[in-house]
Design a protein around this motif. Structure first.
Motif, PDB file in Angstrom:
ATOM      1  N   GLU A 160       5.491   0.325   3.737  1.00  0.00           N
ATOM      2  CA  GLU A 160       6.593   0.260   2.778  1.00  0.00           C
ATOM      3  C   GLU A 160       6.592  -1.075   2.040  1.00  0.00           C
ATOM      4  O   GLU A 160       6.871  -1.141   0.846  1.00  0.00           O
ATOM      5  CB  GLU A 160       7.930   0.493   3.495  1.00  0.00           C
ATOM      6  CG  GLU A 160       8.090   1.955   3.890  1.00  0.00           C
ATOM      7  CD  GLU A 160       9.275   2.212   4.820  1.00  0.00           C
ATOM      8  OE1 GLU A 160       9.903   1.231   5.295  1.00  0.00           O
ATOM      9  OE2 GLU A 160       9.536   3.405   5.093  1.00  0.00           O
ATOM     10  N   HIS A 161       6.240  -2.122   2.759  1.00  0.00           N
ATOM     11  CA  HIS A 161       6.181  -3.418   2.094  1.00  0.00           C
ATOM     12  C   HIS A 161       5.060  -3.439   1.041  1.00  0.00           C
ATOM     13  O   HIS A 161       5.267  -3.931  -0.073  1.00  0.00           O
ATOM     14  CB  HIS A 161       5.983  -4.552   3.094  1.00  0.00           C
ATOM     15  CG  HIS A 161       5.939  -5.879   2.419  1.00  0.00           C
ATOM     16  ND1 HIS A 161       7.067  -6.461   1.876  1.00  0.00           N
ATOM     17  CD2 HIS A 161       4.897  -6.699   2.124  1.00  0.00           C
ATOM     18  CE1 HIS A 161       6.710  -7.596   1.277  1.00  0.00           C
ATOM     19  NE2 HIS A 161       5.402  -7.771   1.427  1.00  0.00           N
ATOM     20  N   PHE A 162       3.905  -2.900   1.381  1.00  0.00           N
ATOM     21  CA  PHE A 162       2.800  -2.826   0.411  1.00  0.00           C
ATOM     22  C   PHE A 162       3.242  -2.030  -0.821  1.00  0.00           C
ATOM     23  O   PHE A 162       2.967  -2.425  -1.957  1.00  0.00           O
ATOM     24  CB  PHE A 162       1.567  -2.157   1.045  1.00  0.00           C
ATOM     25  CG  PHE A 162       0.655  -3.099   1.778  1.00  0.00           C
ATOM     26  CD1 PHE A 162       1.142  -3.916   2.795  1.00  0.00           C
ATOM     27  CD2 PHE A 162      -0.706  -3.174   1.464  1.00  0.00           C
ATOM     28  CE1 PHE A 162       0.298  -4.786   3.477  1.00  0.00           C
ATOM     29  CE2 PHE A 162      -1.554  -4.048   2.143  1.00  0.00           C
ATOM     30  CZ  PHE A 162      -1.054  -4.847   3.148  1.00  0.00           C
ATOM     31  N   GLU A 163       3.907  -0.887  -0.580  1.00  0.00           N
ATOM     32  CA  GLU A 163       4.356  -0.046  -1.699  1.00  0.00           C
ATOM     33  C   GLU A 163       5.337  -0.815  -2.583  1.00  0.00           C
ATOM     34  O   GLU A 163       5.314  -0.674  -3.815  1.00  0.00           O
ATOM     35  CB  GLU A 163       5.032   1.224  -1.155  1.00  0.00           C
ATOM     36  CG  GLU A 163       4.051   2.200  -0.513  1.00  0.00           C
ATOM     37  CD  GLU A 163       4.736   3.148   0.468  1.00  0.00           C
ATOM     38  OE1 GLU A 163       5.977   3.165   0.557  1.00  0.00           O
ATOM     39  OE2 GLU A 163       3.993   3.862   1.179  1.00  0.00           O
ATOM     40  N   SER A 164       6.188  -1.632  -1.964  1.00  0.00           N
ATOM     41  CA  SER A 164       7.184  -2.383  -2.739  1.00  0.00           C
ATOM     42  C   SER A 164       6.501  -3.386  -3.666  1.00  0.00           C
ATOM     43  O   SER A 164       7.090  -3.833  -4.646  1.00  0.00           O
ATOM     44  CB  SER A 164       8.167  -3.084  -1.797  1.00  0.00           C
ATOM     45  OG  SER A 164       7.537  -4.229  -1.223  1.00  0.00           O
ATOM     46  N   ARG A 165       5.244  -3.738  -3.335  1.00  0.00           N
ATOM     47  CA  ARG A 165       4.462  -4.625  -4.227  1.00  0.00           C
ATOM     48  C   ARG A 165       3.604  -3.804  -5.179  1.00  0.00           C
ATOM     49  O   ARG A 165       2.733  -4.352  -5.856  1.00  0.00           O
ATOM     50  CB  ARG A 165       3.514  -5.512  -3.413  1.00  0.00           C
ATOM     51  CG  ARG A 165       4.171  -6.454  -2.435  1.00  0.00           C
ATOM     52  CD  ARG A 165       4.745  -7.678  -3.088  1.00  0.00           C
ATOM     53  NE  ARG A 165       3.735  -8.581  -3.629  1.00  0.00           N
ATOM     54  CZ  ARG A 165       4.017  -9.759  -4.174  1.00  0.00           C
ATOM     55  NH1 ARG A 165       5.288 -10.171  -4.246  1.00  0.00           N
ATOM     56  NH2 ARG A 165       3.065 -10.532  -4.656  1.00  0.00           N
ATOM     57  N   GLY A 166       3.781  -2.487  -5.197  1.00  0.00           N
ATOM     58  CA  GLY A 166       2.998  -1.632  -6.093  1.00  0.00           C
ATOM     59  C   GLY A 166       1.569  -1.396  -5.630  1.00  0.00           C
ATOM     60  O   GLY A 166       0.706  -0.982  -6.405  1.00  0.00           O
ATOM     61  N   PHE A 167       1.312  -1.634  -4.331  1.00  0.00           N
ATOM     62  CA  PHE A 167      -0.050  -1.477  -3.809  1.00  0.00           C
ATOM     63  C   PHE A 167      -0.099  -0.246  -2.916  1.00  0.00           C
ATOM     64  O   PHE A 167       0.649  -0.140  -1.945  1.00  0.00           O
ATOM     65  CB  PHE A 167      -0.442  -2.724  -3.010  1.00  0.00           C
ATOM     66  CG  PHE A 167      -1.900  -2.770  -2.616  1.00  0.00           C
ATOM     67  CD1 PHE A 167      -2.825  -3.456  -3.395  1.00  0.00           C
ATOM     68  CD2 PHE A 167      -2.355  -2.107  -1.480  1.00  0.00           C
ATOM     69  CE1 PHE A 167      -4.168  -3.501  -3.032  1.00  0.00           C
ATOM     70  CE2 PHE A 167      -3.696  -2.136  -1.123  1.00  0.00           C
ATOM     71  CZ  PHE A 167      -4.601  -2.843  -1.903  1.00  0.00           C
ATOM     72  N   SER A 168      -0.997   0.694  -3.244  1.00  0.00           N
ATOM     73  CA  SER A 168      -1.067   1.897  -2.395  1.00  0.00           C
ATOM     74  C   SER A 168      -2.496   2.271  -2.003  1.00  0.00           C
ATOM     75  O   SER A 168      -2.758   3.386  -1.575  1.00  0.00           O
ATOM     76  CB  SER A 168      -0.390   3.072  -3.094  1.00  0.00           C
ATOM     77  OG  SER A 168      -1.041   3.319  -4.328  1.00  0.00           O
ATOM     78  N   GLU A 169      -3.434   1.334  -2.172  1.00  0.00           N
ATOM     79  CA  GLU A 169      -4.824   1.578  -1.725  1.00  0.00           C
ATOM     80  C   GLU A 169      -4.904   1.248  -0.240  1.00  0.00           C
ATOM     81  O   GLU A 169      -5.513   0.261   0.171  1.00  0.00           O
ATOM     82  CB  GLU A 169      -5.789   0.704  -2.524  1.00  0.00           C
ATOM     83  CG  GLU A 169      -5.833   1.024  -4.006  1.00  0.00           C
ATOM     84  CD  GLU A 169      -6.373   2.430  -4.252  1.00  0.00           C
ATOM     85  OE1 GLU A 169      -7.523   2.674  -3.883  1.00  0.00           O
ATOM     86  OE2 GLU A 169      -5.612   3.280  -4.764  1.00  0.00           O
ATOM     87  N   ILE A 170      -4.305   2.121   0.557  1.00  0.00           N
ATOM     88  CA  ILE A 170      -4.056   1.816   1.965  1.00  0.00           C
ATOM     89  C   ILE A 170      -4.751   2.813   2.888  1.00  0.00           C
ATOM     90  O   ILE A 170      -4.792   4.006   2.611  1.00  0.00           O
ATOM     91  CB  ILE A 170      -2.524   1.857   2.237  1.00  0.00           C
ATOM     92  CG1 ILE A 170      -1.795   0.813   1.377  1.00  0.00           C
ATOM     93  CG2 ILE A 170      -2.221   1.650   3.716  1.00  0.00           C
ATOM     94  CD1 ILE A 170      -0.277   0.942   1.433  1.00  0.00           C
ATOM     95  N   VAL A 171      -5.297   2.282   3.973  1.00  0.00           N
ATOM     96  CA  VAL A 171      -5.734   3.087   5.118  1.00  0.00           C
ATOM     97  C   VAL A 171      -4.914   2.571   6.298  1.00  0.00           C
ATOM     98  O   VAL A 171      -4.617   1.380   6.373  1.00  0.00           O
ATOM     99  CB  VAL A 171      -7.242   2.903   5.391  1.00  0.00           C
ATOM    100  CG1 VAL A 171      -7.678   3.660   6.640  1.00  0.00           C
ATOM    101  CG2 VAL A 171      -8.068   3.339   4.183  1.00  0.00           C
ATOM    102  N   VAL A 172      -4.529   3.465   7.202  1.00  0.00           N
ATOM    103  CA  VAL A 172      -3.661   3.047   8.305  1.00  0.00           C
ATOM    104  C   VAL A 172      -4.308   3.391   9.645  1.00  0.00           C
ATOM    105  O   VAL A 172      -4.940   4.436   9.792  1.00  0.00           O
ATOM    106  CB  VAL A 172      -2.280   3.742   8.214  1.00  0.00           C
ATOM    107  CG1 VAL A 172      -1.343   3.217   9.305  1.00  0.00           C
ATOM    108  CG2 VAL A 172      -1.653   3.532   6.850  1.00  0.00           C
ATOM    109  N   SER A 173      -4.132   2.498  10.616  1.00  0.00           N
ATOM    110  CA  SER A 173      -4.509   2.814  11.999  1.00  0.00           C
ATOM    111  C   SER A 173      -3.416   2.318  12.929  1.00  0.00           C
ATOM    112  O   SER A 173      -2.677   1.391  12.595  1.00  0.00           O
ATOM    113  CB  SER A 173      -5.854   2.183  12.368  1.00  0.00           C
ATOM    114  OG  SER A 173      -5.749   0.777  12.367  1.00  0.00           O
ATOM    115  N   ALA A 174      -3.323   2.938  14.094  1.00  0.00           N
ATOM    116  CA  ALA A 174      -2.332   2.545  15.104  1.00  0.00           C
ATOM    117  C   ALA A 174      -2.925   2.895  16.454  1.00  0.00           C
ATOM    118  O   ALA A 174      -2.770   4.003  16.943  1.00  0.00           O
ATOM    119  CB  ALA A 174      -1.016   3.285  14.876  1.00  0.00           C
TER     120      ALA A 174
END
Lengths: 351, 351
Positions: A160-174
């Motif tokens: 959500e923080h990345f999106e708030s900066r207009g950045f959505s080139e994201i891969v996620v792991s947990a």
């Protein structure tokens, strides 16, 4: 097997992750990154084994020069793995990284994270938000939640923080070292975020336990359509991680790199020395690129049935082997010639 | 993880299968059954590794005498594996088998099957109806159905025949060499029959591919609560089958035999030679019976977090290791002393 989860693809160098792209196989070098020659040699071995994306740690600033050289010379897209120091991430993005991997638990203040996001944006590269049970922030670690929920809360908050900066080139792991926590976390993440998922069981252990834990955990997730890139973690040569990753994908008929070998466990019914025959066939099949199905069977119970279903097979017994090609028995050879005869029939298929 | 499927338990020697009984680990000897001494020696090695039920092939009548001797001397319940000749099954039941395994595809006429059922009833032992993709009857093989449906049709038909004879001491299996066919078949079987399920991927291949295929297939099923006894099939030493089976059960927190080892994959951040340290710890932990969690970690990123969560852990770096016990750092030792120090702290726990 369930349909693949949809996700918003990103590109890592030339390799897409997510969307309809094939599930990508990755690993991580364990050489000293400052030693560019050793690291590049390991990357070449990983690429030969089928690795498609490679991650390289940048522990300190003195690894940055070598890192830039590695990126320039590597045949595989290189992901910079950064902890603690956001300046390393910024320099890696400028130095040619095809993706950054950072960890929300340890990168520091919001301002530092924002500086990394801006650097990735300027370089036009994606970022993996890589949450790990062993390095949750103190704030998240102290939440009164089960571990999978903590992992997901941390990942979602960072997304959500990345999106708030207009950045959505994201891969996620947990990742967690527990298979059940890892599976639970990714099932939730798959619902909560639209991004491609990098899946793995972390700190899975040595070859035996790490192979089993990774196969169980990633197998369950991939069968549910969850997972866009896989990393098997083994306390072993990283080439082994790549071999195991491919075996997992092949086991679920998701991707296959070369032939499939069906071979029986041997029992009191087996009349040839099957284990070395199967191992030698497996070794020689590594040079065959096509997705053939090859059966090496030691008796008459399941032997002819499996050999007939395979592209090429042998049903052995009493010191001889009957070679099957495309469902028909074609040759009978003595035990010592079984491997050569199988390989000749495979060559004759012209694949 | 889903709740365990309910099933009607049977007893194999002293080992229950199904109901609320722990998922039992089994394997199969690959010695010549006529060599009772070699077969018993292998059974002893399997028992040491954690095998709870052992299957022995009876290919011909000349193995029957040795089989009776094996049953009498074995520390584990012995299952007689019979194909083609129903008279071998009858003699095995009389000779001390704790269970029979027969295959509906190849045992012959209804009268022959009935004679086996009656012999099992007289001996008071259960029968596994063991369907296998490599040995379906011609009639079933020619049905216009997908493979999993053929496997299930064959198993259900045989179950119904046993029931019609008043026999319900049944365990069922339906194995294919394809993971997805195996998973699909067992999901259907779990709905269709009330009996305990013996699960396995057949002809899974050599150590690497067999371990991965078995872990993926059995992992998916066990996570869904399906499976009452497991057999991992490897073209390798059967002792390896037992080790892999236990690792699968441990990965899903179903059963654990001894400690869990968490160890990191090593990367460019690692400042000690971690792979041999982890392997030596794994080797020495085999002598520890209690289900401890032990972490062997190579850097400061996830090391202290994982070491703190474990019962005993080490976070290594720059040639030293910080030993954690029950979440607290207790000792700092040079790299060469890490393994000894870990084992001393484990001994100090008095487990």
């Amino acid at each position: 097997m369930e349909a693949r989860r949809t996700s918003r693809p990103v590109i890592v160098g030339s390799v897409p992750i997510g969307g309809l792209a094939p599930v990508a196989v990755q690993s991580m070098t364990n050489t000293d990154t400052r030693d560019a020659a050793a690291t590049l040699a390991q990357i070449a071995r990983l690429a030969d084994a089928g690795c498609e994306i490679v991650r390289v740690a940048i522990p300190h600033a003195d690894a940055l020069d070598a890192f830039a050289g590695i990126c320039a010379a590597s045949a595989l897209p290189v992901v910079a793995d950064i902890h603690f120091d956001h300046r390393l991430a910024i320099e890696a993005a400028r130095g040619g990284a095809a993706k950054l991997r950072i960890n929300p638990g340890n990168i520091g203040s919001t301002e530092k994270v924002d500086a990394v996001i801006d650097a990735a944006g300027e370089a036009g590269i994606p970022v993996r938000i890589g949450v790990n049970a062993g390095s949750l922030s103190e704030r998240v670690r102290d939440l009164d939640l089960p571990l999978p929920d903590k992992l997901v809360a941390s990942a979602v908050e960072f997304c959500e923080h990345f999106e708030s900066r207009g950045f959505s080139e994201i891969v996620v792991s947990a990742k967690a070292s527990s298979v059940s926590s890892t599976v639970a976390a990714y099932r939730m993440l798959a619902e909560r975020v639209p991004y491609p998922l990098h899946i793995g069981v972390t700190e899975a252990g040595t070859s035996l336990s790490g192979t089993v834990k990774s196969s169980v955990g990633l197998g369950i997730l991939l069968a549910e359509g969850i997972g866009d890139t896989v990393r098997v973690s083994l306390t072993a040569d990283p080439v082994d991680e790549v071999l195991v990753a491919w075996e997992i994908l092949a086991a679920l008929d998701i991707r296959r790199r070369g032939p499939e070998l069906i071979s029986c466990p041997t029992c009191g019914r087996c009349e040839v020395d099957l284990i070395p025959i199967a191992e030698e066939v497996e070794r020689r099949l590594r040079a065959v690129g096509s997705p053939l199905k090859v059966a090496v069977m030691g008796c008459v119970v399941n032997g002819p049935g499996e050999a007939r279903e395979a592209d090429i097979g042998v049903a052995a017994g009493k010191g001889v082997g009957i070679i099957f090609a495309k469902g028909q028995p074609v040759r009978k050879v003595p035990e010592a010639q079984i491997v050569d005869a199988l390989m000749e029939e495979i060559a004759a298929l012209g694949t």
